[in-house]
Scaffold this motif. Structure first.
Motif: not given
Length: 204
Positions: A112-114, A139-141, A181-186
């Protein structure tokens, strides 16, 4: 739990980390000249890796799955868990190649983006906005760290660098948050969340 055979799971993330921890112990014992203990932990890691490959790999899907119950039923849902055996250095190269090329770098699943979302984008359970039922899409680091280390172990250096860059962009956008958020990075939930500082370990 064991008597009822309920929530009795042989889980991939735990076992992948455990395998590599035993290998690390073996190396430490070797450095101080304790070859007997070094061999003991080498053997534990080797046996566990063999069991993981034999019982958890699904050739049809090209993924690893955790096992549930005494019957050791593969839990065939495509989540981040299925990719984490990349962290295990001694899985077959063919398996590592499929995990990376068919799944991790697949924009319809994880790229994804993120990246990397905790559930594949094309799974019915994927929910990138869910802040209440954890591990359902964001997403988790911590898992990014495991996958980056795994990519490096299996020779995917360029891909590891790409994932580091995307992870840095995520931190720059939303700071150290619990998950994203894996799409927006929020960024979601806790601010200043400690394990997101794992990015520091990846900058060299």
């Amino acid at each position: 739990i064991f008597k009822l055979d309920y929530f009795n799971v042989e889980e991939l993330v735990f076992n992948s980390i455990w395998i590599e921890a035993n290998k690390s112990l073996s190396r430490l014992y070797r450095q101080i000249g304790n070859d007997e203990s070094a061999k003991k932990y080498e053997d534990v890691a080797r046996g566990a890796t063999a069991a993981l490959v034999k019982n958890c790999w699904n050739e049809d899907d090209g993924l690893y799955y955790s096992l549930a119950g005494r019957a050791k039923v593969q839990q065939r849902v495509n989540t981040i868990v299925s990719l984490v055996p990349l962290f295990v250095e001694d899985i077959p190269k063919a398996h590592a190649d499929r995990l990376v090329k068919e799944h991790l770098l697949n924009e319809k699943e994880y790229w994804t983006q993120y990246p990397v979302p905790s559930v594949a984008v094309n799974e019915k359970y994927f929910n990138p906005n869910d802040q209440h039922h954890l591990w359902r899409g964001p997403t988790w680091l911590a898992t990014n760290w495991l996958l980056i280390k795994g990519l490096q172990k299996h020779g995917y250096v360029k891909e590891a660098e790409m994932l580091v860059e995307k992870t840095v962009a995520l931190i720059q956008k939303s700071d150290f948050r619990e998950f994203y958020n894996p799409h927006t990075g929020q960024g979601y939930r806790r601010e200043g969340f400690g394990w997101s500082t794992l990015i520091v370990d990846l900058l060299d």
